[in-house]
Structures are given as C-alpha cells and as structure tokens.
Design a protein around this motif. Structure first.
Motif, PDB file in Angstrom:
ATOM      1  N   ALA A   1       0.845  -1.196   0.000  1.00 39.32           N
ATOM      2  CA  ALA A   1       0.000   0.000   0.000  1.00 39.32           C
ATOM      3  C   ALA A   1       0.876   1.241   0.000  1.00 39.32           C
ATOM      4  N   SER A   2       0.622   2.165  -0.920  1.00 29.07           N
ATOM      5  CA  SER A   2       1.446   3.378  -1.060  1.00 29.07           C
ATOM      6  C   SER A   2       1.003   4.141  -2.295  1.00 29.07           C
ATOM      7  N   CYS A   3       1.677   5.257  -2.573  1.00 27.91           N
ATOM      8  CA  CYS A   3       1.429   5.967  -3.831  1.00 27.91           C
ATOM      9  C   CYS A   3       1.722   5.068  -5.027  1.00 27.91           C
TER      10      CYS A   3
ATOM     11  N   ALA B   1       0.223  -6.518   1.271  1.00 26.74           N
ATOM     12  CA  ALA B   1      -0.178  -5.710   2.419  1.00 26.74           C
ATOM     13  C   ALA B   1       0.990  -4.838   2.887  1.00 26.74           C
ATOM     14  N   PHE B   2       0.641  -3.734   3.540  1.00 25.76           N
ATOM     15  CA  PHE B   2       1.604  -2.677   3.872  1.00 25.76           C
ATOM     16  C   PHE B   2       2.878  -3.176   4.595  1.00 25.76           C
ATOM     17  N   PRO B   3       2.758  -4.005   5.640  1.00 25.21           N
ATOM     18  CA  PRO B   3       3.996  -4.391   6.366  1.00 25.21           C
ATOM     19  C   PRO B   3       4.765  -5.545   5.738  1.00 25.21           C
TER      20      PRO B   3
ATOM     21  N   GLY C   1       7.473   2.460  -0.155  1.00 25.97           N
ATOM     22  CA  GLY C   1       7.742   3.836   0.253  1.00 25.97           C
ATOM     23  C   GLY C   1       8.542   3.878   1.540  1.00 25.97           C
ATOM     24  N   ASP C   2       8.842   5.098   1.972  1.00 23.85           N
ATOM     25  CA  ASP C   2       9.639   5.236   3.199  1.00 23.85           C
ATOM     26  C   ASP C   2       8.842   4.787   4.428  1.00 23.85           C
ATOM     27  N   GLY C   3       7.541   5.021   4.431  1.00 19.20           N
ATOM     28  CA  GLY C   3       6.737   4.549   5.556  1.00 19.20           C
ATOM     29  C   GLY C   3       6.730   3.037   5.596  1.00 19.20           C
ATOM     30  N   GLY C   4       6.522   2.420   4.438  1.00 21.30           N
ATOM     31  CA  GLY C   4       6.489   0.968   4.336  1.00 21.30           C
ATOM     32  C   GLY C   4       7.846   0.334   4.573  1.00 21.30           C
ATOM     33  N   THR C   5       8.904   1.161   4.597  1.00 19.58           N
ATOM     34  CA  THR C   5      10.254   0.625   4.780  1.00 19.58           C
ATOM     35  C   THR C   5      10.800   0.964   6.167  1.00 19.58           C
TER      36      THR C   5
ATOM     37  N   CYS D   1      13.557   1.204  -1.699  1.00 25.73           N
ATOM     38  CA  CYS D   1      12.705   2.132  -0.954  1.00 25.73           C
ATOM     39  C   CYS D   1      12.700   3.457  -1.691  1.00 25.73           C
ATOM     40  N   TYR D   2      11.519   3.910  -2.081  1.00 32.46           N
ATOM     41  CA  TYR D   2      11.450   5.267  -2.652  1.00 32.46           C
ATOM     42  C   TYR D   2      11.020   6.183  -1.524  1.00 32.46           C
ATOM     43  N   ASP D   3      11.837   7.187  -1.313  1.00 29.71           N
ATOM     44  CA  ASP D   3      11.697   8.020  -0.125  1.00 29.71           C
ATOM     45  C   ASP D   3      11.117   9.377  -0.470  1.00 29.71           C
ATOM     46  N   ASN D   4       9.804   9.517  -0.299  1.00 29.77           N
ATOM     47  CA  ASN D   4       9.183  10.839  -0.482  1.00 29.77           C
ATOM     48  C   ASN D   4       8.988  11.513   0.878  1.00 29.77           C
ATOM     49  N   GLU D   5       9.593  10.921   1.886  1.00 28.35           N
ATOM     50  CA  GLU D   5       9.754  11.521   3.208  1.00 28.35           C
ATOM     51  C   GLU D   5       8.460  11.741   3.989  1.00 28.35           C
TER      52      GLU D   5
ATOM     53  N   TYR E   1       4.162   9.717   4.692  1.00 22.26           N
ATOM     54  CA  TYR E   1       3.089   8.834   4.216  1.00 22.26           C
ATOM     55  C   TYR E   1       2.232   9.641   3.265  1.00 22.26           C
ATOM     56  N   MET E   2       2.519   9.561   1.975  1.00 27.43           N
ATOM     57  CA  MET E   2       1.788  10.410   1.033  1.00 27.43           C
ATOM     58  C   MET E   2       0.424   9.832   0.705  1.00 27.43           C
ATOM     59  N   ASN E   3       0.353   8.532   0.584  1.00 26.74           N
ATOM     60  CA  ASN E   3      -0.893   7.893   0.163  1.00 26.74           C
ATOM     61  C   ASN E   3      -2.053   8.182   1.106  1.00 26.74           C
ATOM     62  N   THR E   4      -1.727   8.360   2.386  1.00 29.02           N
ATOM     63  CA  THR E   4      -2.802   8.607   3.353  1.00 29.02           C
ATOM     64  C   THR E   4      -2.900  10.089   3.720  1.00 29.02           C
ATOM     65  N   GLY E   5      -2.163  10.940   2.991  1.00 26.55           N
ATOM     66  CA  GLY E   5      -2.356  12.370   3.189  1.00 26.55           C
ATOM     67  C   GLY E   5      -1.239  13.087   3.912  1.00 26.55           C
TER      68      GLY E   5
ATOM     69  N   THR F   1      -3.237 -12.078  11.250  1.00 25.92           N
ATOM     70  CA  THR F   1      -4.615 -11.912  10.778  1.00 25.92           C
ATOM     71  C   THR F   1      -4.734 -11.076   9.502  1.00 25.92           C
ATOM     72  N   GLU F   2      -3.954 -10.016   9.411  1.00 27.63           N
ATOM     73  CA  GLU F   2      -4.022  -9.197   8.196  1.00 27.63           C
ATOM     74  C   GLU F   2      -3.781 -10.068   6.955  1.00 27.63           C
ATOM     75  N   GLN F   3      -2.792 -10.950   7.085  1.00 30.76           N
ATOM     76  CA  GLN F   3      -2.423 -11.781   5.946  1.00 30.76           C
ATOM     77  C   GLN F   3      -3.372 -12.965   5.746  1.00 30.76           C
TER      78      GLN F   3
HETATM   79  C1  LIG Z   1      -1.570  -2.190   8.274  1.00 30.81           C
HETATM   80  C2  LIG Z   1      -1.864  -0.913   7.577  1.00 30.81           C
HETATM   81  N1  LIG Z   1      -1.869   0.245   8.258  1.00 30.81           N
HETATM   82  C3  LIG Z   1      -2.139   1.390   7.610  1.00 30.81           C
HETATM   83  C4  LIG Z   1      -2.416   1.395   6.284  1.00 30.81           C
HETATM   84  C5  LIG Z   1      -2.750   2.680   5.609  1.00 30.81           C
HETATM   85  N2  LIG Z   1      -1.748   3.142   4.682  1.00 30.81           N
HETATM   86  C6  LIG Z   1      -1.796   2.858   3.363  1.00 30.81           C
HETATM   87  S1  LIG Z   1      -0.549   3.545   2.481  1.00 30.81           S
HETATM   88  C7  LIG Z   1       0.063   4.272   3.896  1.00 30.81           C
HETATM   89  C8  LIG Z   1       1.226   5.193   3.819  1.00 30.81           C
HETATM   90  C9  LIG Z   1       2.245   4.797   2.831  1.00 30.81           C
HETATM   91  O1  LIG Z   1       3.360   5.593   3.035  1.00 30.81           O
HETATM   92  P1  LIG Z   1       4.730   5.275   2.335  1.00 30.81           P
HETATM   93  O2  LIG Z   1       5.109   3.872   2.557  1.00 30.81           O
HETATM   94  O3  LIG Z   1       5.709   6.300   2.762  1.00 30.81           O
HETATM   95  O4  LIG Z   1       4.394   5.412   0.785  1.00 30.81           O
HETATM   96  P2  LIG Z   1       3.814   6.704   0.024  1.00 30.81           P
HETATM   97  O5  LIG Z   1       2.335   6.663   0.152  1.00 30.81           O
HETATM   98  O6  LIG Z   1       4.412   7.902   0.647  1.00 30.81           O
HETATM   99  O7  LIG Z   1       4.208   6.522  -1.390  1.00 30.81           O
HETATM  100  C10 LIG Z   1      -0.688   3.951   5.018  1.00 30.81           C
HETATM  101  C11 LIG Z   1      -0.416   4.441   6.365  1.00 30.81           C
HETATM  102  C12 LIG Z   1      -2.398   0.152   5.606  1.00 30.81           C
HETATM  103  N3  LIG Z   1      -2.659   0.049   4.305  1.00 30.81           N
HETATM  104  N4  LIG Z   1      -2.111  -0.974   6.269  1.00 30.81           N
END
Ligand SMILES: Cc1ncc(C[n+]2csc(CCOP(=O)(O)OP(=O)(O)O)c2C)c(N)n1
Ligand code: SF4
Lengths: 301, 405
Positions: free
Chosen positions: A46-48, A69-71, A100-104, A126-130, A132-136, B88-90
């Motif tokens: 999950a990301s931009c 999934a994000f993590p 993204g940087d949040g995901g990393t 890791c692309y670092d836009n510094e 969490y852009m996707n969530t605002g 659980t998420e997975q």
């Molecule tokens: C477990 C979980 N928590 C929160 C989210 C919500 N979420 C989706 S994208 C994101 C931020 C992503 O940030 P980053 O990894 O820096 O990528 P960017 O959007 O900046 O490209 C978040 C918090 C999610 N998808 N999954």
C-alpha cells in the motif's frame, strides 16, 4: 556511467498513470523498469506506488506486479523468490520489492530486517518521499526534522532514520542511495543490483510536489538541489566498500562547497516558518553526514 | 502404508511432506513448534525437497506463503494462538487473493492473560476471513486432512486451515497409518497453474486496487468490482462443501481409508439429544454419549469437521428428529455466545420441528473437560428440553461458580 541517450527506449511505465504531476516516484520508476528490462516481478505494498500502478482492470506498468499488504513487502518478495525457485523458475526474472519510506522505515522494517538477515535473493527498493503520502502526508520515520506534515503541524522535531545505514549494519552485499532527479544514477544502480545475488538495498530519494509543497515543474531541480546541498548523498556500498557516486562524487572530487540547505528548504512550503535555529540544526546535521561520507569515501569503507 | 506412533504435530508435518509442500514458512509458537522443527529437520536432511524459510514473525510466515503461492508453489505453514492473531491481516489477504495455501493451527487460547493450553478461540476468531476451516478429531485425521486440504484448496482456489487441539492432539502420540508417497501422489497431482501467472512476457498486475463498481478494461469488457469479487469468493466457499466431501471419497479410493467430509456422526438415528462440538472433544463426546445411552438417555453426537463453509443443510437434516442439541464450544464470541452454538441456531432457524439449541462453553485455557461434567450438562439440558425451554443462557462447564474472582 550510462548516459541518458543510452537508456533503453522501451517504456514500461505508461503515460496517463495516476501519479501526481511532477511525481519523483514516477520518474524514478521509469528508470528502474528500464534497468530491469521487464525481467522482474515487482512486489508493491500500500502506497502511492499502488495508485500509480492503476486500478483493476487496467495497469499502468508493463511488468509483472504483485500487490501486497503494507507491512509485508520484503516477506512477500522472499516468498515469491522461493516460489519461483521451487517451481524451477528461479532464473527467469529478478524479484524487486518496492516500498515507500513509511512501508520501509516504519511498518515494514521487521520484514525487511528479517529478509536482510537471511540474505534473501531480492532487490529491495525504498522510494523516499519523506512521508506517508498515500494517506495524506503524515510523518514517517524518514521525514526530515522541521518538515510540517499532517501529524507534525509545527514541524517534525526528530531527524530521520537512516535506513541505508541500518541496512549496511546487516552487511548485505549491496546498499545504494540514489535520487530520482538523476535517472541514469537510478538506472545504473538498479542494473548493478540486478546482476548481483542476495539482498540488494537501493534507497531512492523522490521529490513529491503534493506532499512537500512546490511547483510540479521543479521536481528534478529540487531533487538535484537536495544532492547539491548534501541533504541526500549519493553513494553505494558494495560488499562493504563505500564510494560516493554521481553528483556527490563529482562534488567531492572538485572539493566544492555544498549549497547551503536554506535554498532547498525555502523552496518548499513544508518548511515554511522554520526559524534560523532550526535551519542551523539541519545544516549542522547535513555537514556532519557529509564529512562522514567524505571520510568514508577516502577510506573506501 | 507404515504404522507409526506420531504426535498431532508430527502428523501435520507428515501431511505437508506427503503433499509435497514446496515452500515452508516457519515461526515457532507453543504448541505448534514441533511441526516446523520436524519439517526443518527433513528439509536439512534432504528427505523433503522444499524451500524452508525461518522467518522473523507470523506476519511474515503468512506473507512468505502468499508470495510463494502467488508464484505457483505449494506453500505450507502452521501456527497457534497469538501467532494466528498476529498474522490476521495476511489471513484475509491469502483468502481474498484466492491462494491455495494450507496452514495448520494447533488450537490454543489467546492472551491476555498468558495461557498456552488448548481452546479454539484462535481459529474461531478468523472464521469470517474466507478460509475453508477443517477441524480434526485425532492424529490420523490430521495427517489425512492436511493432504486433502491441498486437494480442496487447489480445486477451489481457497486457503484451507487445518485445526487440531493444542497438547490434547498436538503433543499426544497415537498410532497413525502413514500412506506411501506413491499412493498420495496418485491422489494429489502437482499443483495446477495459479489463477494469475507471473510472466515477464504476459505481465499482470495481481491484486491491484479494485473499486466498488464494475469497470471496463482496455478492450471495453466490463469487469466486476470489489462486490463481484467478494460475491465470487463467498460462492466459492459455499461450493467448497461439496469439494470437501469429494476429497474424502477420492482419498478413500486412493488410500483405502475414509477420513474427512463435513460432519462426524455417532448414534444419531434415534437420538433425543445431540451433542455438538469440533475437534478432539468429538471423540470424547462419543464416549459420553455411549455412557449416557447405557443409562437410558438417547444421546448422539454430531461433530463439526468443516466449520467453514458451515454445512447448514446437512446439519438441519441430521438434527431433524432430535428434541435438543447441546453445543459445547471451546470459544466464545464475547458478549454473545459460543460460535458453533450461534451458527447452529442460525442453520436451524425456520426449519420445521427443529430442536432446541443450547450452548455450553468448556475447556477455556485448557480447563479439564471431564466426561462427568459433560454428562451432567447433557442431563440438565434434557430436563429443560423436556420442559419446553427453547432458549437459555450459555452454560459454563467446569467453572467454579462461587468464592473465586
Ligand atoms: C496495516 C496498515 N496500516 C495502515 C495502512 C494505511 N496506509 C496505506 S498507504 C500508507 C502510507 C504509505 O506511506 P509510504 O510507505 O511512505 O508510501 P507513500 O504513500 O508515501 O508513497 C498507510 C499508512 C495500511 N494500508 N495498512
Ligand atoms: S503524493 Fe507525491 S509521491 Fe504520491 S503520487 Fe503525488 S507526487 Fe507522487
């Protein structure tokens, strides 16, 4: 070093994708996919980048692409690599985990650290836009101090996590820092990583007009300014050998002074209202890291 | 066929080995740990040709399975309790992505407070994630079910969870027939190609954003939105009931032993009261029913082997002649009732002449479940049933009622 005219002409990131105008990630992804020549499977949390990839039933990138999934990026990528090996397809393509940087730096660091410790055979980018852009535009562990985000309204107080150094501490075969403002640098580093085995980590700085608050026309200029002011240092660590690369290497070789960070900071609304003291602290942080980079470059480790 | 003395965990490992799992992701948690330890030793000794990945967490264990299964490999993992909660998420991702992953769950209570012993709260709390969920009575069933699970998973494109009671089965050794690899191979062919193949020359975007509504693709063809995909998932799960049955029959033909199916039935023909449960409790309840019968109480047992999809129709049919059903749940939907009891009531709702359904909770955190306590509960329920009581609060079996907090 590959010249821009020498990059493969085939485009794998299609025009009309959903990235914002002037998105550094889009520029960087173009170079990455060229370096991989389509012979890789991308793992995308999950990301931009998810958004850039397009919505079912269309896709804006011509490369095998697996959302996750994000993590989970590094672990899903490790699973894909293992699955390809187990089914006799291990040599057909590289595995690229791109988050993204949040995901990393934050939620995905456990899986990344585990994959690095096991030296999984994949490229993690890791692309670092510094933020969490996707969530605002909320703060991430990679957001620089002083930057306003929607969870640091008066500016973040802490310095960013140095993920490349964390990865170096895992002693993976390859760690590189690049910037989307230098597509050929991105290309060369990803191409080099592609030819290696084990866990290769590439950190790519990607200016983000929407999140940082600047004119989309200035993305590349701002990305370059980040390097010229030492905010971002381009380097690679190959099997433990450190060297500056690209513009950072050129600056070091010429013995040139860095551009003061103020010029970079004032170009973005996220740093609006930064006082002289905070700016001086950022300058001091940059100077210290630059001195360390020069010293390591000279020493080669 | 070789007879071996195996624990439930070893039986699970044998199931994965005979199914020729190609990628094993492992993270230890009591009482599941011996599953991954056993598999690790086989992979290291070369007895089992698989990629073994000792990951750093359960979240990553399921993530590795997701990646491997997406790439076309047969993926296996096992967990328990907080490990399952952590992944659980997975769990949701694996199901939504329609990946035929098989996972064993050695059922254990969830913290807080810490407790490593058996109940079924862990797997029950993910019952809605869209997996096929099978519960085993004994170690033979564990081995057979793991192999059958791949048969089911790969025909339905659904992940399958094979559950068995922690310690009661996971650490209890009993004689198990281990079928010959060749016989299992004849039953379970190599995995067919996944729904979406990863191929550089035919690049796909797997698992992208899907909006709620249908949308046209580049060729103008209308494709379903999120609702259509979820509906298809639900229908696949409902249809999986038949596939679970077919797996049992095909296994019977190939191996010569009929294990599996949706339900376990014991002396239901003329039962006035039917005792319902899942897992090893089913075996125990058959003994309780036999004892009750010798005391003149017409008791029968209905074991829920396939909990998702819930075999509602078959349950209705089996219970049509009984006066009452008493469900023993080793889990609770806190603030409501036992999960199996609730599902059973829903299955019987509106069915003419359906029995009264009573719920009892037992064995939480490994609390001993004695045959006497179970039989007492049956007698109490029967008194209520004969008096025409149709509903009553969930009973607690073996709980100290006074003097403790
Ligand atoms: C477990 C979980 N928590 C929160 C989210 C919500 N979420 C989706 S994208 C994101 C931020 C992503 O940030 P980053 O990894 O820096 O990528 P960017 O959007 O900046 O490209 C978040 C918090 C999610 N998808 N999954
Ligand atoms: S928010 Fe920033 S990183 Fe995201 S698509 Fe827009 S410009 Fe790119």
């Amino acid at each position: 070093m590959t010249r821009i005219t020498e990059l493969p002409v085939e485009e794998r990131v299609l025009p009309g994708n959903r990235a914002c105008a002037g998105c550094g990630l889009g520029i960087g992804l173009r170079a990455i996919t060229k370096a991989l020549e389509g012979r890789a499977v991308m793992t995308v949390p999950a990301s931009c980048l998810t958004v850039l990839g397009g919505m079912y039933p269309v896709s804006s990138v011509r490369m095998p692409w697996v959302n996750c999934a994000f993590p989970s990026t590094a672990a899903v990528a490790a699973g894909i690599a293992a699955g390809l090996r187990a089914t006799g397809r291990g040599d057909e393509m590289a595995v690229l985990a791109m988050a993204g940087d949040g995901g990393t730096a934050d939620i995905g660091i456990q899986a990344l650290s585990g994959a690095a410790e096991r030296n999984e055979d994949l490229i993690y980018l890791c692309y670092d836009n510094e933020a969490y852009m996707n969530t605002g535009t909320q703060r991430s562990g990679s957001t620089p101090s002083g930057a306003r985000t929607t969870t640091t309204w008066s500016g973040k107080r802490e310095n960013p996590k140095d993920v490349p150094r964390i990865m170096e501490a895992h002693r993976v075969p390859y760690v590189a820092v690049t910037s989307a403002a230098f597509p050929t640098d991105v290309y060369d580093k990803v191409a080099k990583a592609r030819a290696m085995r084990g866990l290769r980590y590439v950190h790519m700085h990607t200016p983000c007009p929407s999140g940082w608050g600047f004119d989309p026309a200035l993305s590349v200029r701002l990305g370059k300014l980040a390097v010229e002011s030492g905010i971002v240092v381009l380097y690679e660590v190959e099997h433990g050998v450190f060297r500056l690369t690209g513009r950072s290497a050129a600056l070091a070789k010429a013995g040139a002074a860095l551009t003061p960070v103020g010029e970079y900071l004032k170009a973005q609304s996220r740093f609006k209202g930064l006082d002289a003291e905070a700016e001086a602290a950022i300058q001091a942080w940059v100077d210290e890291r630059w001195a360390e980079a020069l010293e390591r470059h000279a020493r080669g480790a | 066929m070789t007879k071996r003395i195996l624990t439930g965990n070893e039986s699970a490992a044998w199931g994965a080995r005979l199914a020729r799992a190609q990628v094993v992701a492992a993270y230890p948690i009591t009482p599941q740990s011996p599953v991954v330890e056993t598999l690790s030793s086989w992979v290291e000794s070369g007895e089992m040709p698989a990629e073994f990945i000792a990951v750093e967490s359960e979240h990553s264990a399921m993530s590795v399975c997701i990646g491997a299964s997406t790439a076309g490999a047969r993926a296996f993992t096992a967990t328990s309790s907080n490990g399952l909660a952590y992944m659980t998420e997975q769990i949701w991702w694996a199901a939504g992505a329609r990946l035929p992953i098989v996972m064993c769950v050695a059922n254990r209570s969830l913290a807080a407070p810490w407790n490593v012993l058996n109940d079924q709260q862990d797997s029950m709390s993910v019952r809605d994630a869209g997996w096929v969920q099978l519960h085993c009575r004994d170690n033979q069933e564990i081995l057979d079910t793991v192999v059958q699970a791949y048969w089911v998973a790969e025909r339905t494109n659904l992940p399958v969870m094979v559950c068995y009671d922690g310690f009661l089965l996971s650490h209890t050794a009993m004689p198990v027939d281990v079928p010959d690899a060749a016989a299992v191979d004849a039953f379970l062919p190599p995995r067919p190609a996944p729904l979406q193949v990863i191929a550089p020359d035919d690049p796909r975007n797997i698992g992208p954003v899907v909006i709620a509504d249908p949308r046209r693709d580049a060729d103008g063809v209308l494709r379903g939105g999120y609702m259509e995909l979820r509906a298809a998932h639900h229908e696949a799960l409902l249809a999986a009931a038949d596939v679970v049955q077919e797996a049992a029959e095909a296994w019977g033909r190939a191996i010569g032993r009929r294990t599996g199916g949706l339900l376990v039935e014991h002396r239901l023909e003329d039962a006035e009261i039917v005792l319902v449960a899942a897992g090893s409790l089913v075996t125990q309840l058959t003994l309780v029913a036999d004892t009750l019968r010798s005391d003149g109480v017409a008791a029968g047992v209905l074991g829920i082997r396939c909990y998702r999809p819930f075999p509602a129709e078959a349950v209705r049919e089996r219970l049509s002649d009984a006066r009452a059903a008493l469900v023993f749940d080793k889990a609770l939907s806190y603030g409501y009732a036992g999960p199996i009891a609730t599902d059973l009531k829903a299955a019987l709702h509106g069915a003419a002449g359906s029995p009264a359904v009573y719920g009892a909770v037992c064995g939480l955190g490994g609390r001993d479940v004695t045959p006497e306590a179970l039989a007492d509960e049956v007698r109490r329920a029967l008194i209520d049933a004969r008096a025409g009581v149709v509903d009553r609060a969930t009973a607690w079996v073996g709980r100290l009622q006074e003097g403790v907090r």
